[in-house]
Design a protein around this motif. Structure first.
Motif, PDB file in Angstrom:
ATOM      1  N   GLY A   1      14.068  89.138  64.778  1.00  0.00           N
ATOM      2  CA  GLY A   1      12.740  89.082  64.299  1.00  0.00           C
ATOM      3  C   GLY A   1      11.883  89.841  65.275  1.00  0.00           C
ATOM      4  N   VAL A   2      10.533  90.423  64.893  1.00  0.00           N
ATOM      5  CA  VAL A   2       9.836  91.306  65.727  1.00  0.00           C
ATOM      6  C   VAL A   2       9.142  90.448  66.979  1.00  0.00           C
ATOM      7  N   THR A   3       9.015  89.126  66.868  1.00  0.00           N
ATOM      8  CA  THR A   3       8.383  88.600  67.946  1.00  0.00           C
ATOM      9  C   THR A   3       9.304  88.277  69.168  1.00  0.00           C
ATOM     10  N   ASP A   4      10.618  88.303  68.917  1.00  0.00           N
ATOM     11  CA  ASP A   4      11.415  88.058  70.334  1.00  0.00           C
ATOM     12  C   ASP A   4      12.614  89.338  70.299  1.00  0.00           C
ATOM     13  N   ALA A   5      12.537  90.090  69.585  1.00  0.00           N
ATOM     14  CA  ALA A   5      13.282  91.220  69.871  1.00  0.00           C
ATOM     15  C   ALA A   5      13.069  92.026  71.234  1.00  0.00           C
ATOM     16  N   LYS A   6      14.116  92.331  72.005  1.00  0.00           N
ATOM     17  CA  LYS A   6      13.888  92.978  73.144  1.00  0.00           C
ATOM     18  C   LYS A   6      14.297  94.491  73.300  1.00  0.00           C
ATOM     19  N   THR A   7      14.891  94.880  72.056  1.00  0.00           N
ATOM     20  CA  THR A   7      15.125  96.418  71.830  1.00  0.00           C
ATOM     21  C   THR A   7      14.593  97.033  70.551  1.00  0.00           C
ATOM     22  N   ILE A   8      14.317  98.109  70.362  1.00  0.00           N
ATOM     23  CA  ILE A   8      13.779  98.547  69.071  1.00  0.00           C
ATOM     24  C   ILE A   8      15.131  98.728  68.175  1.00  0.00           C
ATOM     25  N   GLY A   9      14.600  98.086  66.927  1.00  0.00           N
ATOM     26  CA  GLY A   9      15.707  97.835  65.896  1.00  0.00           C
ATOM     27  C   GLY A   9      16.522  96.577  65.810  1.00  0.00           C
ATOM     28  N   GLU A  10      16.112  95.888  66.938  1.00  0.00           N
ATOM     29  CA  GLU A  10      16.802  94.501  67.114  1.00  0.00           C
ATOM     30  C   GLU A  10      16.201  93.587  65.991  1.00  0.00           C
ATOM     31  N   ALA A  11      15.101  93.804  65.580  1.00  0.00           N
ATOM     32  CA  ALA A  11      14.288  92.794  64.618  1.00  0.00           C
ATOM     33  C   ALA A  11      15.326  92.576  63.307  1.00  0.00           C
ATOM     34  N   GLY A  12      15.929  93.802  62.931  1.00  0.00           N
ATOM     35  CA  GLY A  12      16.665  93.791  61.538  1.00  0.00           C
ATOM     36  C   GLY A  12      18.163  93.384  62.066  1.00  0.00           C
TER      37      GLY A  12
END
Ligand code: ZN
Length: 438
Positions: free
Chosen positions: A199-210
């Motif tokens: 998810g957006v709130t706890d992603a640590k890198t770009i693209g990790e949300a998905g």
């Protein structure tokens, strides 16, 4: 025992797409808070046992349903970020008797704000330590004022996945998933909420949300266990491949969403593994568009948060438009409690769907009332103004079909036939100012 009521001089806006505004209507409500009759003025005599309430030709519509919200926060964006140690310590404090009381009181306060802004039903999709179960029961027993809640307790996520470990039961493997469903069921939840991707709130890198976190086997096992007792599963998903896995596994609603191909479209509409044979989509624009669209001098966010929010927001918009075009079941939620999402402005979610998603005001009202009631499985009780349904109603001085912002000004909220006129909400001016720029 409540008194029977007759609301007279009502201008009725129903949740159905095919019904026109009806003027000079009378709504009779029995002492159980159920709508007995809805009739035009000429056809009806009101007997003395009814207390008459003159609505004065204002608009009457079904109470709003927020199908995706959380109650643990009021949506005030915080610029603080906490270290893992601080978070671990904080969560330990919350997991005490006093801590739980603190959480409960916050939730209660936010629930009241939501209610005063016209939300009479809310699906809360992830809270701490089952305080949502307690609050749901207290509202049901009329000890606390708030929307009727449908609750899901902790998320079920992969180990290290979205919301884990603080807001999620960590899961590795199908049987572990089954076990976590059973844990939540034991605590009295109404829905199961899983996180299929990051998810957006706890992603640590770009693209990790998905990025995919739960496997299809895990999703399938979780859905099967929940469906066994007639319970539905909501899945947080923020990429197309995640949506595919979630649909194949049999989830009943996709939260947030991502662009669809032909296979995904047909799986939404006909899903043999979903409890009711289809899956619904609940986009949550408010959780993403402030970060994606506001100037970064306003939001003060880092690159990772900004880029992920942008990806998720744009994907969500495409998915929403595809869903509308293809007649997929769509609902409305705004992820209240996330940064910039207060509990008093669900109208902004509808406004976004209208201005950016291309639907009409009437359609937006349909989605947030009747369609949401269907998705939550409570359309026999609420969602439209009809005989036999509960009297959960809003009274508005101005027509929301002319301008959806008119939903933000209410004269009265009625729940189960009880009138609430004290609707003063303390608003967050800084937040409203920023959102008005979009
Ligand atoms: Zn959420």
């Amino acid at each position: 025992m409540k008194m029977k009521k007759a609301l007279i001089n009502c201008t009725v806006i129903n949740g159905d797409m095919d019904r026109e505004i009806e003027k000079d209507m009378i709504i009779l409500i029995n002492n159980q808070g159920i709508i007995e009759k809805i009739e035009s003025r000429q056809n009806i005599m009101i007997s003395k046992e009814y207390e008459q309430i003159d609505i004065n030709h204002q608009y009457v519509m079904p109470g709003l349903i927020n199908a995706h919200a959380h109650l643990f926060s009021d949506g005030n964006p915080t610029e603080l970020s906490f270290s893992e140690e601080t978070l671990n310590f904080g969560i330990k404090l919350l997991n005490t008797k006093l801590g739980k009381k603190f959480i409960y009181n916050r939730m209660k306060k936010n629930a009241l704000v939501a209610f005063q802004s016209g939300i009479t039903t809310m699906r809360s999709v992830g809270e701490f330590f089952y305080q949502d179960v307690k609050l749901r029961d207290d509202i049901q027993n009329e000890k606390v004022i708030g929307p009727d809640l449908s609750v899901s307790g902790f998320f079920i996520s992969a180990t290290g996945g979205h919301g884990a470990p603080y807001l999620a039961l960590e899961t590795d493997g199908p049987w572990d998933g089954v076990k976590n469903v059973r844990k939540n069921v034991r605590q009295g939840v109404d829905w199961i909420k899983i996180c299929v991707t990051g998810g957006v709130t706890d992603a640590k890198t770009i693209g990790e949300a998905g990025r995919i976190q739960l496997t299809e086997e895990e999703v399938f096992a979780i859905c099967k266990e929940a469906h066994k007792i007639g319970m539905m599963v909501a899945a947080h998903v923020e990429s197309s491949e995640g949506v595919r896995i979630a649909l194949k596994g049999g989830v009943d609603s996709i939260e947030h969403g991502a662009p669809m191909d032909e296979d995904i479209i047909s799986l939404y509409k006909q899903n043999p593994n979903a409890l009711r044979g289809y899956t619904s989509l609940i986009p949550t624009f408010q959780a993403a568009y402030p970060y994606a669209l506001l100037d970064r001098s306003q939001t003060n966010i880092n690159d990772v948060l900004f880029e992920n929010a942008k990806i998720v927001y744009e994907d969500m918009l495409i998915s929403f438009q595809q869903a509308i075009k293809n007649n997929i079941s769509v609902g409305v939620g705004n992820d209240a409690a996330m940064a910039y999402v207060s509990h008093y402005d669900l109208w902004r979610e509808l406004d976004h769907m209208i201005r950016f998603g291309g639907i009409t005001e009437k359609k937006a009202i349909h989605l947030v009332t009747k369609s949401n009631a269907e998705i939550l499985g409570v359309d026999k009780q609420i969602g439209t103004i009809d005989e036999g349904k509960r009297a959960n109603l809003l009274i508005l001085p101005n027509n929301p079909i002319e301008n959806i912002k008119n939903l933000s000004k209410l004269s009265m909220v009625i729940k189960n036939g009880v009138l609430f006129e004290d609707l003063i909400i303390k608003k967050n001016e800084r937040l409203d100012f920023a959102l008005d720029l979009i």
